[in-house]
Design an enzyme around this catalytic site. Structure first.
Site, mmCIF file in Angstrom:
data_model
loop_
_atom_site.group_PDB
_atom_site.id
_atom_site.type_symbol
_atom_site.label_atom_id
_atom_site.label_comp_id
_atom_site.label_asym_id
_atom_site.label_seq_id
_atom_site.Cartn_x
_atom_site.Cartn_y
_atom_site.Cartn_z
ATOM 1 N N GLY A 91 5.568 5.332 0.091
ATOM 2 C CA GLY A 91 6.097 6.674 -0.134
ATOM 3 C C GLY A 91 7.205 6.927 0.870
ATOM 4 O O GLY A 91 8.028 6.051 1.113
ATOM 5 N N SER A 124 5.030 -0.936 1.730
ATOM 6 C CA SER A 124 6.222 -0.096 1.825
ATOM 7 C C SER A 124 6.151 0.777 3.081
ATOM 8 O O SER A 124 6.189 0.261 4.189
ATOM 9 C CB SER A 124 6.373 0.728 0.549
ATOM 10 O OG SER A 124 7.628 1.371 0.496
ATOM 11 N N ALA A 125 6.035 2.096 2.937
ATOM 12 C CA ALA A 125 5.928 2.970 4.106
ATOM 13 C C ALA A 125 4.737 2.583 4.976
ATOM 14 O O ALA A 125 4.793 2.663 6.210
ATOM 15 C CB ALA A 125 5.813 4.427 3.668
ATOM 16 N N HIS A 161 11.035 -3.922 0.767
ATOM 17 C CA HIS A 161 11.914 -3.801 -0.412
ATOM 18 C C HIS A 161 13.275 -4.446 -0.142
ATOM 19 O O HIS A 161 14.292 -4.010 -0.689
ATOM 20 C CB HIS A 161 12.138 -2.337 -0.793
ATOM 21 C CG HIS A 161 10.901 -1.555 -1.084
ATOM 22 N ND1 HIS A 161 10.188 -1.691 -2.252
ATOM 23 C CD2 HIS A 161 10.254 -0.623 -0.349
ATOM 24 C CE1 HIS A 161 9.151 -0.848 -2.220
ATOM 25 N NE2 HIS A 161 9.164 -0.207 -1.080
ATOM 26 N N GLU A 196 10.539 -7.787 -2.686
ATOM 27 C CA GLU A 196 9.448 -7.369 -3.556
ATOM 28 C C GLU A 196 8.506 -8.530 -3.853
ATOM 29 O O GLU A 196 8.930 -9.675 -4.043
ATOM 30 C CB GLU A 196 10.002 -6.829 -4.879
ATOM 31 C CG GLU A 196 11.071 -5.748 -4.725
ATOM 32 C CD GLU A 196 10.519 -4.445 -4.189
ATOM 33 O OE1 GLU A 196 10.047 -4.442 -3.037
ATOM 34 O OE2 GLU A 196 10.556 -3.440 -4.914
#
Length: 243
Positions: A91, A124-125, A161, A196
């Protein structure tokens, strides 16, 4: 440590969160016997905490894991202490990191992971906050009073990413150029770009790199040409440098 840092939650063809990493998660769950996992959805902005928690529960049901959303707990620190591990969603990194600090969870998570060897899974985050600082996130600082220091579970910066390329007609900086700018201002640090479908894992004190699509990671240093590493190559030196 038992740490799994994923670049992203899904790749093309996936219907469940972290589906591409199930084969890596399974042996770690078996090893750690982490059956009660506290889930931290603070990074979720375009959606609800409850929905993301349910999605993660669906993913981990096959491992007989119970997912507890930390937002439902009266005492977030106690929730970390009572769980077998921590899972942190992707997020917005800025919101996530500030909320971890605001809720007094930095020390609690570090103790759980570094002192008690509890399982840590982020994407991710959730991966960004496992590094010393969140300065190499791709996210916009959408909150004021942003906080940079993070969990510092690994001693190097990560750019999830990661994209190695440029878009036709786009006149802004490429990802490589943005990372190079970071290194100009922070010449003693290194940045690891993970594309990814990939994951960095720390088991004990051993760091390994995994990829569901054979994409390499990319290592950036100041005034040096970036170097790529395939999944089978040794990246342990990243843990030993003491950056």
């Amino acid at each position: 440590m038992n740490v799994m840092l994923f670049s992203n939650g899904k790749i093309a063809g996936n219907t469940q969160i972290l589906e591409y990493g199930f084969e890596w998660i399974a042996p770690m769950i078996e090893k750690t016997q982490a059956k009660k996992l506290v889930f931290i959805p603070y990074a979720v902005i375009r959606g609800s905490y409850d929905e993301r928690t349910e999605q993660v529960q669906q993913s981990f049901a096959q491992f007989d894991c119970e997912i507890v959303g930390i937002h439902t707990c009266d005492n977030p620190v106690k929730a970390i202490e009572e769980a077998d591990g921590v899972v942190i969603s992707g997020g917005n990194t800025w919101v996530l990191n500030r909320t971890l600090h605001d809720n007094g969870l930095i020390a609690a998570i570090r103790k759980a992971v570094l002192k008690q060897d509890k399982l840590f899974i982020g994407w991710s985050a959730g991966t960004n906050v496992a590094t010393p600082t969140i300065r190499t996130t791709n996210d916009m600082p959408i909150v004021s009073a942003a906080i940079l220091p993070a969990l510092n579970l690994v001693p190097f910066q990560i750019n999830p990413h990661y994209i190695d390329g440029s878009i036709s007609g786009h006149m802004g900086e490429t990802r490589d150029e943005r990372i190079e700018e970071f290194l100009v201002m922070n010449p003693t640090e290194v940045v690891v770009g993970i594309p990814e479908g990939t994951m960095l894992q720390v088991e004990g004190d051993q760091l390994t790199y995994h990829s569901a699509n054979s994409k390499p990671l990319k290592l950036f240093r100041h005034q040096s040409e970036a170097v790529t590493f395939a999944p089978q190559e040794d990246v342990q030196f990243l843990m030993d440098e003491g950056i």
